[in-house]
Design a protein around this motif. Sequence first.
Motif, PDB file in Angstrom:
ATOM      1  N   UNK A  76       8.431  12.593  -2.557  1.00 35.70           N
ATOM      2  CA  UNK A  76       9.610  13.359  -2.140  1.00 35.70           C
ATOM      3  C   UNK A  76      10.777  12.382  -2.110  1.00 35.70           C
ATOM      4  N   UNK A  77      11.802  12.650  -2.960  1.00 38.50           N
ATOM      5  CA  UNK A  77      12.903  11.709  -3.111  1.00 38.50           C
ATOM      6  C   UNK A  77      14.221  12.472  -3.013  1.00 38.50           C
ATOM      7  N   UNK A  78      15.169  11.892  -2.329  1.00 41.46           N
ATOM      8  CA  UNK A  78      16.518  12.466  -2.283  1.00 41.46           C
ATOM      9  C   UNK A  78      17.537  11.340  -2.417  1.00 41.46           C
TER      10      UNK A  78
ATOM     11  N   UNK B  51      10.725   4.623   2.551  1.00 40.24           N
ATOM     12  CA  UNK B  51      11.815   3.667   2.668  1.00 40.24           C
ATOM     13  C   UNK B  51      12.993   4.049   1.798  1.00 40.24           C
ATOM     14  N   UNK B  52      14.065   3.268   1.907  1.00 40.13           N
ATOM     15  CA  UNK B  52      15.279   3.529   1.138  1.00 40.13           C
ATOM     16  C   UNK B  52      15.125   2.959  -0.276  1.00 40.13           C
ATOM     17  N   UNK B  53      15.698   3.679  -1.218  1.00 40.34           N
ATOM     18  CA  UNK B  53      15.695   3.208  -2.607  1.00 40.34           C
ATOM     19  C   UNK B  53      16.871   2.263  -2.829  1.00 40.34           C
ATOM     20  N   UNK B  54      16.891   1.635  -4.023  1.00 39.59           N
ATOM     21  CA  UNK B  54      17.987   0.713  -4.339  1.00 39.59           C
ATOM     22  C   UNK B  54      19.319   1.448  -4.451  1.00 39.59           C
ATOM     23  N   UNK B  55      19.288   2.729  -4.800  1.00 40.70           N
ATOM     24  CA  UNK B  55      20.530   3.501  -4.928  1.00 40.70           C
ATOM     25  C   UNK B  55      21.020   4.049  -3.598  1.00 40.70           C
ATOM     26  N   UNK B  56      20.279   3.810  -2.510  1.00 39.38           N
ATOM     27  CA  UNK B  56      20.709   4.293  -1.204  1.00 39.38           C
ATOM     28  C   UNK B  56      20.031   5.566  -0.760  1.00 39.38           C
ATOM     29  N   UNK B  57      19.193   6.153  -1.610  1.00 40.32           N
ATOM     30  CA  UNK B  57      18.468   7.354  -1.217  1.00 40.32           C
ATOM     31  C   UNK B  57      17.243   7.030  -0.382  1.00 40.32           C
ATOM     32  N   UNK B  58      16.421   8.018  -0.216  1.00 43.21           N
ATOM     33  CA  UNK B  58      15.213   7.851   0.595  1.00 43.21           C
ATOM     34  C   UNK B  58      14.043   8.441  -0.171  1.00 43.21           C
ATOM     35  N   UNK B  59      12.893   7.777  -0.059  1.00 40.65           N
ATOM     36  CA  UNK B  59      11.728   8.204  -0.825  1.00 40.65           C
ATOM     37  C   UNK B  59      10.471   8.091   0.039  1.00 40.65           C
ATOM     38  N   UNK B  60       9.639   9.099  -0.082  1.00 41.17           N
ATOM     39  CA  UNK B  60       8.334   9.128   0.564  1.00 41.17           C
ATOM     40  C   UNK B  60       7.293   9.276  -0.535  1.00 41.17           C
ATOM     41  N   UNK B  61       6.354   8.316  -0.587  1.00 46.78           N
ATOM     42  CA  UNK B  61       5.320   8.348  -1.615  1.00 46.78           C
ATOM     43  C   UNK B  61       3.961   8.208  -0.940  1.00 46.78           C
TER      44      UNK B  61
ATOM     45  N   UNK C  72      -7.633   3.803  -6.988  1.00 43.86           N
ATOM     46  CA  UNK C  72      -7.747   2.925  -8.145  1.00 43.86           C
ATOM     47  C   UNK C  72      -6.703   1.845  -8.121  1.00 43.86           C
ATOM     48  N   UNK C  73      -6.941   0.776  -8.832  1.00 48.06           N
ATOM     49  CA  UNK C  73      -6.027  -0.359  -8.843  1.00 48.06           C
ATOM     50  C   UNK C  73      -4.678   0.063  -9.383  1.00 48.06           C
ATOM     51  N   UNK C  74      -3.629  -0.256  -8.605  1.00 51.98           N
ATOM     52  CA  UNK C  74      -2.272   0.036  -9.042  1.00 51.98           C
ATOM     53  C   UNK C  74      -1.807   1.444  -8.791  1.00 51.98           C
ATOM     54  N   UNK C  75      -2.656   2.309  -8.169  1.00 50.79           N
ATOM     55  CA  UNK C  75      -2.222   3.693  -7.958  1.00 50.79           C
ATOM     56  C   UNK C  75      -1.734   3.938  -6.556  1.00 50.79           C
ATOM     57  N   UNK C  76      -1.698   2.932  -5.693  1.00 46.86           N
ATOM     58  CA  UNK C  76      -1.202   3.114  -4.337  1.00 46.86           C
ATOM     59  C   UNK C  76       0.281   3.358  -4.344  1.00 46.86           C
ATOM     60  N   UNK C  77       0.815   3.959  -3.256  1.00 47.06           N
ATOM     61  CA  UNK C  77       2.213   4.327  -3.187  1.00 47.06           C
ATOM     62  C   UNK C  77       3.098   3.092  -2.987  1.00 47.06           C
ATOM     63  N   UNK C  78       3.852   2.673  -3.983  1.00 46.99           N
ATOM     64  CA  UNK C  78       4.740   1.528  -3.778  1.00 46.99           C
ATOM     65  C   UNK C  78       5.918   1.899  -2.918  1.00 46.99           C
ATOM     66  N   UNK C  79       6.391   0.973  -2.161  1.00 45.22           N
ATOM     67  CA  UNK C  79       7.567   1.193  -1.323  1.00 45.22           C
ATOM     68  C   UNK C  79       8.813   1.021  -2.193  1.00 45.22           C
ATOM     69  N   UNK C  80       9.641   2.063  -2.207  1.00 43.28           N
ATOM     70  CA  UNK C  80      10.837   2.023  -3.056  1.00 43.28           C
ATOM     71  C   UNK C  80      11.855   1.073  -2.472  1.00 43.28           C
TER      72      UNK C  80
END
Length: 442
Positions: A372-374, A408-418, A434-442
Motif C-alpha cells: 500500500x503506497x501513497x 516507512x517513508x519513500x525517497x519521494x516523501x510518500x509512505x509505503x507499507x509492504x 524465499x530468499x529476497x522476497x521479504x518486504x524491503x523498507x522503502x
Amino acid sequence: MSGDKAGRSSPVPAEQTPALFTGPRWFIPSALLHELDPDTTRAGRRPRRTARDWIVDFSCFLLAVLVGVLAAEAINDNPRVPLGLVVLDQVIGALACAAVWLRRRWPLGLAVALTAVTVVSDTAGGAGAIALFTLAVHRPFRYVAWVGGTGAAMAPLIYWLRPDPDLPYLVTVVLAVLLTVAIVGWGMFVRSKRQLMLSLRDRARRAETEARLRAEQAQRLAREAIAREMHDVLAHRLTLLSVHAGALEFRPDAPPAETARAAGVIRESAHEALQDLREIIGVLRAAEPDDTGRPQPTLAALDTLVAECREAGMKVSLHHRVTDPAAVPSAVGRTAYRIAQEGLTNARKHAPGTEVTVSVTGAPGDGLAVTVRNPSPEGEVPPVPGSGQGLIGLTERATLAGGGLEHGYTREGGFEVRAWLPWGPHGTARHRPPAGSGPPCA
C-alpha cells in the motif's frame, strides 16, 4: 505456592527450617516438608495438635504402657532380680512412657535418650520402640541408621546383663535385632507413603494453578485479538465518517447531490460500525468466538473495500494479480485484507486527496505480497491524532501469520507499507519466506 487451601500452614522460611531437613528431599518442595514434619516450629510456636494427633499420641502412649506392664510382670516373676532394681526399672519405664508425649517435638533427642534408657530398663522397651518408629517417620534415614544401629548393637549387651529366662541368649539377640529392623522399615515405609501423597497433592495443586494460568492467558490473548480486530474494523468506518463529516462542515455550499452522497456514506458507515461493534461486544460478553455473526473478510473482499473507498471520494488504484483469491488460506487472506484496510485508512487520514496504490501479488509456494503506497500530499495537511497502534498491530498480525511487515517513508516523501505472508503450495502456510522476497523498507 498459589492455590493452597484455606487453613493450610504457610511454607516455612529457609532460615527457620531445621538443619535436620538437609537429608534426601527427593522431589518434596520446602513447603511440603512442614507437613511431613509437624514438629517443625513456626514463629517460635509449635503448631497445635489436631484431633487425629491426639488420638494417635494417646494410642502410642497406651501401647508403650501395655508393653511396659508386660515387661514389669516378667521382671517380677524373675527371682534373680532384686526388689530394688524392679522398682527402679518400673519408675524409669513410667517416665519413659510419659516422655512419649514429647515425640513430635523432639523425635531425635527422645529416640537417643530412650535408646540409652532401654539398656537399664526393660519396661522402657515399648517407649523406645515408639520413639524409634517416630524418628523413622519424621527424620531422614541417616539419623535412623545411627540410632537404630546403636540400639541393635547394644542388644547383645542388654541381654547379657539381663538374660531372658525362657529363651536362649542367641535367639533373644536375633529377635531383638529383627524387631529393630522391622520397626525402622515400617517407619520408613510410612515416611515414603507420606512423601508420595504430599508430592501428588502438590503436583495436583501445581496442575490446577498452571491450568488456570493457561486459561487466563488464552483469554487475554483472545481479548487482545478481539481488540485488534475492533481497531482494524472501526478505524476504517470512523475515518469515512470523519472525512465526509468534515466535507459537509467545510463545504456548506456543496451541490445537493454531493451532499446526499456524503450523507449516505456517513449513514452506511455508521450502520456498519455499529453492527461491527455490536458483534465484537457480543463476543466479549460471551467470552468465546461467536460463529453466528457475519463472516470475516478475506482477500476476495478486497475489491469491495476498494469500491467502498472510491465511493467515499478516495483515489485508489488496485493491482490485484492473484488469479484465484478464494484459494488463499482464510487466515492469510484476512491478514492481507486488514493490511490493505489499515493502509487505506492511514492514507485517508494523513494524505487526503492523493492516489493510493494497492498491490497484491503471489502464488501458491511463493507467498503473498501486499503493498500500500501513497505519495506525499500536496499543501498543508491538518494534523490528525494517532498513536501508531494500527501499524504495530499489523506487524504483529504478519508475524503471527509467519510473514513480516515493514513500513516507512519513500525517497519521494510518500509512505509505503509492504508485507509478505506465507502461502504454501497446497494452500497451507509456509513459515520461511524465499530468499529476497521479504518486504524491503522503502
